[in-house]
Enzyme design. Structure first.
Site, PDB file in Angstrom:
ATOM      1  CG  HIS A 608      62.473  49.730  36.627  1.00  0.00           C
ATOM      2  ND1 HIS A 608      61.186  49.724  36.116  1.00  0.00           N
ATOM      3  CD2 HIS A 608      62.746  51.019  36.946  1.00  0.00           C
ATOM      4  CE1 HIS A 608      60.704  50.962  36.135  1.00  0.00           C
ATOM      5  NE2 HIS A 608      61.620  51.765  36.629  1.00  0.00           N
ATOM      6  CG  ASN A 609      67.697  46.126  33.023  1.00  0.00           C
ATOM      7  OD1 ASN A 609      68.279  47.200  32.831  1.00  0.00           O
ATOM      8  ND2 ASN A 609      66.990  45.525  32.075  1.00  0.00           N
ATOM      9  CB  SER A 610      72.417  46.392  36.314  1.00  0.00           C
ATOM     10  OG  SER A 610      72.727  45.575  35.201  1.00  0.00           O
ATOM     11  CB  THR A 611      70.942  48.142  31.153  1.00  0.00           C
ATOM     12  OG1 THR A 611      71.545  46.851  31.007  1.00  0.00           O
ATOM     13  CG2 THR A 611      71.278  48.998  29.946  1.00  0.00           C
ATOM     14  CG  HIS A 612      66.808  52.353  34.565  1.00  0.00           C
ATOM     15  ND1 HIS A 612      66.520  53.500  33.852  1.00  0.00           N
ATOM     16  CD2 HIS A 612      66.389  52.587  35.851  1.00  0.00           C
ATOM     17  CE1 HIS A 612      65.939  54.389  34.652  1.00  0.00           C
ATOM     18  NE2 HIS A 612      65.859  53.860  35.870  1.00  0.00           N
ATOM     19  CG  HIS A 648      67.818  55.223  40.618  1.00  0.00           C
ATOM     20  ND1 HIS A 648      68.753  54.703  39.737  1.00  0.00           N
ATOM     21  CD2 HIS A 648      66.656  55.306  39.921  1.00  0.00           C
ATOM     22  CE1 HIS A 648      68.184  54.511  38.566  1.00  0.00           C
ATOM     23  NE2 HIS A 648      66.914  54.862  38.634  1.00  0.00           N
ATOM     24  CG  ASP A 649      64.909  52.292  39.799  1.00  0.00           C
ATOM     25  OD1 ASP A 649      64.116  52.603  40.714  1.00  0.00           O
ATOM     26  OD2 ASP A 649      64.848  52.776  38.656  1.00  0.00           O
ATOM     27  CG  ASP A 779      64.549  57.669  37.370  1.00  0.00           C
ATOM     28  OD1 ASP A 779      65.025  56.607  36.913  1.00  0.00           O
ATOM     29  OD2 ASP A 779      63.523  57.699  38.077  1.00  0.00           O
ATOM     30  CD  GLN A 831      57.938  56.610  25.082  1.00  0.00           C
ATOM     31  OE1 GLN A 831      58.821  57.454  25.211  1.00  0.00           O
ATOM     32  NE2 GLN A 831      57.688  55.684  25.994  1.00  0.00           N
TER      33      GLN A 831
END
Length: 885
Positions: A608-612, A648-649, A779, A831
């Site tokens: 959950h970082n800016s890449t996501h 959103h995150d 998402d 997964q």
């Protein structure tokens, strides 16, 4: 000798040829469409067999001649090698058009009681190690009978061909074990599910006059149904096949049709019970299980006398019933039964004797429905658990089953399948609160629906009224769209994953004590806002040229931007959709805002970082480019979706909502343990945006537009909370997918895509559902990315869950997802569970609307990859061979 069959083939190689002394029509041809060279003989195999279609259509205008002496000429130099080089069957399908068999080749009607069945042409599989007179005899017999014939030369190709075609008759060569073990082939076929309705014939060698005939028991034990003494006569083979068709095959065909009958019984709303002549239960349907509270395993095989009886029946009732049914007469009336819980219920029962073997009664079929009584023109429906019934214990005829004037008012009545409170006071009176609700002038939509159903019950048949009662009971629940997680998957990976993602409430420690974590205080860092916009570096610009493709590699952008891809991708995407023009803000303001938002993503988070955030923004932009999505939304909706994806995150701590609630964090306290993170993301994003005019992208739009835009952004971000996942998906399917499907298939509809999207625009609620579904799919689109990206995302989210589990153990908190222990977790299995439970249905619905074949193909490929790893018991992300490399 007449003209031999011809084959048109362009491949080089050895051809097995068969010459025949019989008269064959010049019209008999076997054709392979890829070539033009004509070769004489019946095609069997070539050196280029792998590139030639495995199924050929052999067409004949004349019936085959009677069996006679045959001779074959082979080119031995290539015969054995050609066959050994390929494990596939030389599958030749006979579709005859002869005058003698044309009728048989078409479908026929078969009567099974009152049921009329359609039987299609019989399929036959010949399993021979080599071509000889016997295989030819069965081939021509199939041709004469109008059967579709397939030939397999190896055990592997035989099993493969059977699993593909499900032939009704299989003929296996049992004369010589030098080439293959016929009994092993039979056993392997019998091990498959479709073989239960297949007749398998063993061709055994002819015994001499002085030799004793061997026992057939070993063949039966191996799974064969019959044996055929070696005889190459076409007539003998034909007679054998026709007898099998009219005997075993026809019987198996009728038995297979019983699947449809049992399916109907399983979905029937009436309780069905079947016993044998000794009253031993042999079958009950799901409706019977629901009515009586038992499961099938507790009933089947038991005598009726073993089950508890109600003491409300008259003493001579059972004797009266037995007197009727033993004489072969049908009995119906009212009977008291006792459920597993001990409660008595009143049923209307119809028992029908069924004559079977030997002309004797072999079964009794009982149909049971809950009985409704009336008293002084007042009607009450009785629940399954109610013990007090009006009326006496005397049995009535079927006419007493009819209930008149059952509902005169919209009253709140207990459903016949209710599982709620048993308190008699709740079952015998109307609720004053419900009466007030029914009289309200302003009603909630669900209240209106309940009133309409209540009104519809007044003059409905009892079966319809009972079904509507069940509907009412469901509608009165609070979680209309939440699934019942009971038995979907017993896998702990699924239960842990689902529970961890969908549980937004507080998990208490022993003693109901909360642990507050001082580590959850979140600090925010800010990047300096530039006064001018510099040109994007060439290496970044080159990467961004491909940003409109679904296969865009966000990790390459992450690397070249030093883990800050959101600003650069945001500028490119926002420019493409005219965000600055809509907001009436400068590009410098937009860039400064993107920098502030990205600075508040935690680069220390593995997932959950800016890449996501950039990945979700990319997916959202991709979806917005689809014609149906674009046509369904306005410019404001597009801008809201892009902003929502970006924020959103923001400030995500790398921990789930359940963790924050269990830890008693400040955020959980602030938002009352409800949608904690999602509420925080939106609140912080608007605080940051409006804090300084240098990066306030909303400062130049009017109040009404800002309010509409703000509400749309908040709604989309809150939609990413997983506890509402099934609610959003179900609403989308029922409000968008189903109406559009009906409209597209309607004979009065032109199927215009423009008309569909125009209709959606007429309903703002539908636009809201589309935006929610879009950001939800964006998402969690990782399983739909190319495999390399999918694997990377799987590793990152797993690491984040591992870190959370480690911290929960350190702090003594409840472990939200115990399966995510870094020492024992199987990432492929997790997964698979996530895709099965959350992804497949949601993306099927989204694909039906937006048409996303690329995503669905990636999803299928990735799922196959995870299944392969799981089958290999591999807990890592890649195949062992890949890890070694």
């Amino acid at each position: 000798m007449g003209c031999a069959p011809s084959i048109h083939v362009s491949h080089s190689g050895v051809i097995y040829c068969r010459d025949s002394e019989e008269s064959i029509s010049p019209h008999q041809t076997t054709t392979i469409s890829q070539g033009t060279t004509t070769l004489h003989g019946l095609f069997v195999k070539t050196d280029a067999a792998d590139s030639i279609p495995s199924v050929l259509a052999y067409q004949s205008r004349q019936p085959p001649p009677s069996a006679g002496p045959r001779r074959k000429e082979r080119r031995e130099s290539g015969g054995a090698s050609a066959r050994s080089r390929t494990p596939h069957c030389c599958s030749v399908e006979a579709e005859t058009q002869t005058s003698s068999s044309s009728a048989k080749a078409s479908t026929t009607e078969v009567q099974v009681g009152p049921m009329r069945l359609t039987q299609y042409p019989i399929q036959v599989l010949l399993v021979f190690a080599k071509e000889d007179n016997q295989s030819n005899g069965f081939w021509w017999a199939c041709d004469r009978a109008g059967y579709r014939c397939h030939v397999a030369w190896t055990p592997e190709s035989a099993l493969e061909c059977f699993l593909d075609k499900h032939q009704e008759i299989i003929v296996i060569d049992h004369r010589n074990s030098k080439y293959f073990d016929a009994e092993d082939i039979c056993r392997s076929i019998r091990a498959t599910e479709p073989s239960g309705h297949t007749v398998i014939l063993a061709v055994v060698p002819r015994t001499s006059a002085d030799q004793e005939e061997t026992s057939v028991l070993p063949l039966l034990d191996a799974g064969f149904d019959r044996q055929f003494m070696e005889n190459s006569s076409v007539t003998a083979c034909y007679n054998e096949l026709v007898q099998i068709e009219h005997g075993e095959v026809r019987s198996q065909f009728k038995l297979r049709a019983c699947n449809a009958v049992f399916t109907a019984l399983d979905h029937c709303q009436e309780a069905v019970e079947i016993t044998n002549e000794d009253h031993v239960i042999q079958y009950v349907n799901p409706a019977f299980e629901r009515m009586m509270g038992y499961c099938k395993g507790e009933l089947i095989g038991k005598e009726l006398t073993e089950l508890p009886k109600s003491d409300k029946n008259s003493a001579d009732l059972l004797d009266n019933i037995n007197t009727f049914i033993k004489k072969g007469k049908e009995w119906q009336g009212v009977y008291y039964a006792r459920r597993k819980s001990g409660d008595s219920i009143q049923q209307h029962v119809k028992i029908t004797p069924v004559v079977g073997q030997g002309g004797q009664i072999r079964h009794f079929v009982s149909l049971k429905r809950l009985h409704c009584t009336n008293e002084n023109n007042k009607q009450l429906y009785k629940s399954h658990r109610e013990d007090k019934y009006t009326g006496d214990n005397s049995q009535s005829e079927s006419s007493s089953y009819k209930c008149k004037n059952r509902r005169k008012d919209s009253v709140d009545v207990k459903s016949i399948t209710s599982q709620s409170s048993d308190a008699p006071s709740l079952q015998t009176r109307r609720y004053s609160s419900m009466a007030r609700i029914h009289s309200m002038t302003i009603e909630a939509p669900i209240t209106k629906v309940i009133n309409i159903i209540n009104a519809a019950q007044e003059n409905s048949p009892i079966t319809v009224a009972e079904a509507l009662d069940r509907v009412l009971e469901i509608l009165r629940t609070t979680e209309l769209y939440s699934p019942q997680l009971g038995t979907k998957d017993e896998d702990p990976h699924t239960s842990d994953l689902v529970g961890g993602l969908m549980n937004d409430g507080l998990r208490r420690l022993s003693g109901n004590e909360y642990v507050f974590s001082k580590n959850m205080n979140l600090s925010h860092t800010h990047l300096p806002v530039p006064n001018t916009i510099n040109d994007v570096p060439p290496c970044i610009a080159q990467l961004l040229d491909n940003e409109e493709s679904w296969d865009f590699n966000i990790f390459e952008l992450e690397a070249v931007t030093n883990k800050r891809p959101l600003v650069y991708l945001g500028l490119k995407v926002f420019a493409r959709f005219g965000v600055s023009e809509f907001l009436n803000c400068s590009e410098a303001t937009l860039r400064a805002w993107l920098q502030v938002i990205e600075a508040n993503y935690h680069s220390s988070n593995s997932y959950h970082n800016s890449t996501h955030a950039a990945d979700v923004l990319h997916a959202t932009a991709f979806f917005l480019g689809k014609d149906r999505v674009k046509g369904s939304l306005d410019h404001l909706d597009e801008v809201a979706a892009l902003i929502a994806a970006t924020i959103h995150d923001v400030d995500h701590p790398g921990r789930t909502n359940s963790f924050l609630c269990n830890a008693g964090s400040e955020l959980a306290v602030l938002y009352n343990d409800t949608a904690v993170l999602e509420s925080h993301h939106t609140a912080l994003a608007f605080q940051l945006t409006t804090k300084d005019s240098k990066y306030n992208i909303f400062k130049n739009i009017d109040r009404n537009r800002y309010r509409t835009l703000r509400q749309a952004i908040i709604d989309m971000v809150l939609a990413t909370e997983m506890t509402k996942h099934f609610e959003h998906v179900n609403k989308f399917v029922n409000s968008i997918n189903k109406p559009m499907a009906s409209e597209e298939t309607s004979p009065y509809s032109e199927g215009s895509n423009t008309e569909c999207t125009a209709n959606i625009k007429n309903f703002p609620d539908n636009q809201t559902l589309i935006k929610r579904m879009m950001i939800k799919c964006a998402d969690v689109a990782n399983p739909c990315r190319p495999l390399e990206l999918c694997i990377e995302w799987a590793g990152r989210i797993s690491e984040e869950y591992f870190a959370q589990t480690d911290e929960e153990k350190r702090q003594g908190l409840p472990v939200v997802m115990p399966v995510f222990d870094r020492n024992t977790c199987s990432i492929p299995k997790s997964q698979i569970s996530f895709i099965d439970y959350f992804i497949t249905d949601m993306f099927d619905a989204w694909d039906a609307f937006a048409h996303l074949p690329v995503l669905m193909q990636h999803l299928a490929n990735n799922y196959k990859h995870w299944k392969t790893l799981d089958d290999l018991k591999c807990k890592s992300l890649r195949l062992p061979s890949e890890n070694n490399n």
